[in-house]
Write an enzyme that holds these catalytic residues in place. Structure first.
Site, short mmCIF file in Angstrom:
data_model
loop_
_atom_site.label_atom_id
_atom_site.label_comp_id
_atom_site.label_asym_id
_atom_site.label_seq_id
_atom_site.Cartn_x
_atom_site.Cartn_y
_atom_site.Cartn_z
N GLY B 54 31.28 6.66 35.91
CA GLY B 54 31.94 7.05 34.67
C GLY B 54 31.57 6.10 33.55
N SER B 55 31.60 6.60 32.31
CA SER B 55 31.38 5.72 31.15
C SER B 55 32.67 4.95 30.85
CB SER B 55 30.96 6.56 29.94
OG SER B 55 29.69 7.12 30.17
N GLY B 56 32.56 3.99 29.93
CA GLY B 56 33.72 3.19 29.57
C GLY B 56 33.69 1.80 30.19
N HIS B 57 32.61 1.53 30.97
CA HIS B 57 32.48 0.23 31.61
C HIS B 57 31.34 -0.60 31.00
CE1 HIS B 57 35.25 1.75 34.55
NE2 HIS B 57 34.42 2.68 34.95
N LYS B 105 29.56 2.61 43.24
CA LYS B 105 30.86 1.96 43.32
C LYS B 105 31.78 2.86 44.14
CE LYS B 105 31.94 1.25 38.91
NZ LYS B 105 31.00 2.24 38.35
N ASP B 110 32.36 9.43 42.80
CA ASP B 110 31.01 8.84 42.75
C ASP B 110 30.31 8.97 44.10
OD1 ASP B 110 31.01 8.04 40.08
OD2 ASP B 110 31.91 6.10 40.51
N HIS B 219 39.90 1.33 36.04
CA HIS B 219 40.31 2.54 35.33
C HIS B 219 41.80 2.49 35.04
CE1 HIS B 219 36.97 3.48 38.11
NE2 HIS B 219 36.45 3.97 37.03
#
Lengths: 331, 331
Positions: B54-57, B105, B110, B219
């Site tokens: 996921g994006s945001g990391h 991860k 994922d 998250h």
């Protein structure tokens, strides 16, 4: 105030010790000072470069100490200029016989204290020159400044002057190169959220949930306009227009771009911002030689960003690409 | 919700375009995908390495694409796994004839989607192996995970597996090295403030002004304990103790340490944290070979930090120090 700290009074001391603990092969703290120097300072036959200022702008300035950039960084208390004696210790520690250049952000306290330290060093026979960075086009004078403020563009002065010094240039040549960067670098910032100076415990200003401030300084000094929240592309246009008003960049000119996060703005948003900035630069048919995106000159946990544009010439281009090996900036 | 963005729906797309606009010589976006690859991919005769999530990391994962680390990063929507077809495109783009390792991860989505993509690639004759990172010692299972979660330790898997692949090792050897890192890397985090997923517009959880949460995931998944705000040294002790309970590090053992900021925690605080961590490690007479401090695996603008410890052996030490030339991590 929610901060991951132990003691408000010890925050700068512990930060500096945390840095030397993390980077023992790169950085050395001068005993009983707030000065971090290159591990191998002084480098004989190289002009020494000293910068610094109030803490709270990390990785500026100690993150930029190392081969190709600074020889020493002097840390004041949070948002407070270091005292002349601290700067004086830094100058003595990095003089390798070729003199020392001070790179000062234009704040009244910094200019006064660094100048005084320079005079103390001159009295001891060290050749010292200085340059004052005033890249922020937002305001002409401010609460802490006579003339324009020095902000994120300072990092490009560190990089390019540092590379010039690494080439073995004389103090006068390094100073001249630094002045050339300063004349050709302009920045403008904005904020979405204030930050809290640990010793005060309260945010430096307030913004409503639907408000942003254009032109805020890196200590939360007032900007030029408080406005409703706008999308990144409009923010990019406002920042660019103000810079362009001053720079009058022409089609085809080569520039470097720095997108600087102020502390709590995610890298995701900085890249969205660069997406919007890149479109504007393309419309103006500017030649973007280099884009640097990240957190370089922060304001604790302030949210927001600044845009910096540097007009390049052949020398600045070459020096910008030259090697640098510091904790926060490598190439 | 105050974010420097244009359109919630376009945020990942614009971020990826902002990255390629900033780094045109390093990164290339595969057309009609959310995949960024090394400019020169596929590298013939080298095992390709694909990660993502996921994006945001950010800077994870695209910031780690480049020589010595990843060949491709696949970006999902914010905090959402990328789909198998996107991962499949990444695998095809980086296979240089020696096979592809997927570094995943440990989140249910994922693992499922990367595995499915691996099968699609195998069906086309590409040799694919995978490793699953589960370094977070905070919880055994969670809302998004069967088993432990993968967090900041993943970056050390990227670094070390990437260096092994750069040496020309076989797919089996790179996988084995990555597994060795995974077995020996443990992390634990905490948070002071939540973050807001753009599409939701509301913070993922709430914390009172005097509260912190120990063991929060990247998250915002619940941690192990919600407690009153504690000083950095107590936080460091809590995180270390939980890691040590699992690792049972012995006097004199060589380790690498990663202090990871979750997004809005100033670098100043991360270094204060390292000051406290370094003291604890010294008390345990551990040999700290390397300390990495900064933002590597973030959670948008969450405040907080995680501690990661990697037990070293000769190979891991050598590969950790090997060259890497990515946007976010250079040495």
């Amino acid at each position: 105030m929610k901060k991951l700290i132990n003691d408000v009074e010890q925050i700068v001391d512990e930060m500096l010790n945390g840095m030397t603990a993390a980077h023992p092969n790169e950085l050395r703290r001068l005993e009983d000072t707030t000065v971090l120097v290159r591990k191998d300072a002084p480098v004989q036959g190289k002009v020494g470069i000293v910068s610094g200022g109030g803490s709270g702008h990390e990785p500026a300035h100690a993150g930029f100490v190392g081969p190709g950039m600074l020889d020493a960084a002097v840390a004041g208390e949070v948002f407070t200029s270091p005292t002349p004696d601290q700067v004086f210790e830094a100058i003595k520690a990095v003089d390798g016989g070729k003199g020392v250049l001070l790179i000062i952000k234009n704040y009244t306290g910094d200019v006064m204290n660094f100048e005084m330290a320079g005079e103390m060093a001159e009295a001891e026979g060290i050749n010292v020159k200085q340059v004052v960075v005033n890249d922020d086009v937002a305001v002409e004078d401010s609460s802490f400044t006579s003339g324009r403020r020095g902000i994120a563009g300072t990092v490009l002065v560190h990089k390019i002057a540092g590379a010039k010094a690494a080439e073995g240039a004389s103090l006068e040549e390094v100073q001249q190169t630094a002045e050339g960067v300063i004349k050709n670098v302009k920045s403008m910032g904005m904020s979405l959220h204030p930050c809290t100076v640990p010793a005060s415990g309260k945010p430096g200003f307030t913004l409503a949930e639907n408000e942003m401030e254009i032109g805020t300084g890196i200590h939360g000094e007032p900007g030029v306009e408080r406005t409703e929240l706008k999308p990144a592309k409009e923010v990019a246009q406002i920042l660019f227009d103000k810079i362009q008003e001053d720079m009058q960049l022409q089609k085809g000119e080569e520039i470097a771009v720095l997108i600087n996060g102020l502390g709590s703005t995610p890298l995701m948003e900085l890249y969205v911002m660069n997406h919007s900035v890149a479109k504007i630069l393309q419309q103006h048919e500017l030649q973007v030689e280099e884009t640097i995106v990240g957190e370089w000159m922060t304001s604790l946990e302030m949210a927001g960003a600044s845009l910096t544009i540097l007009k390049l010439d052949e020398e600045r281009k070459k020096l910008l690409h030259a090697p640098a090996d510091t904790v926060a900036f490598k190439r």
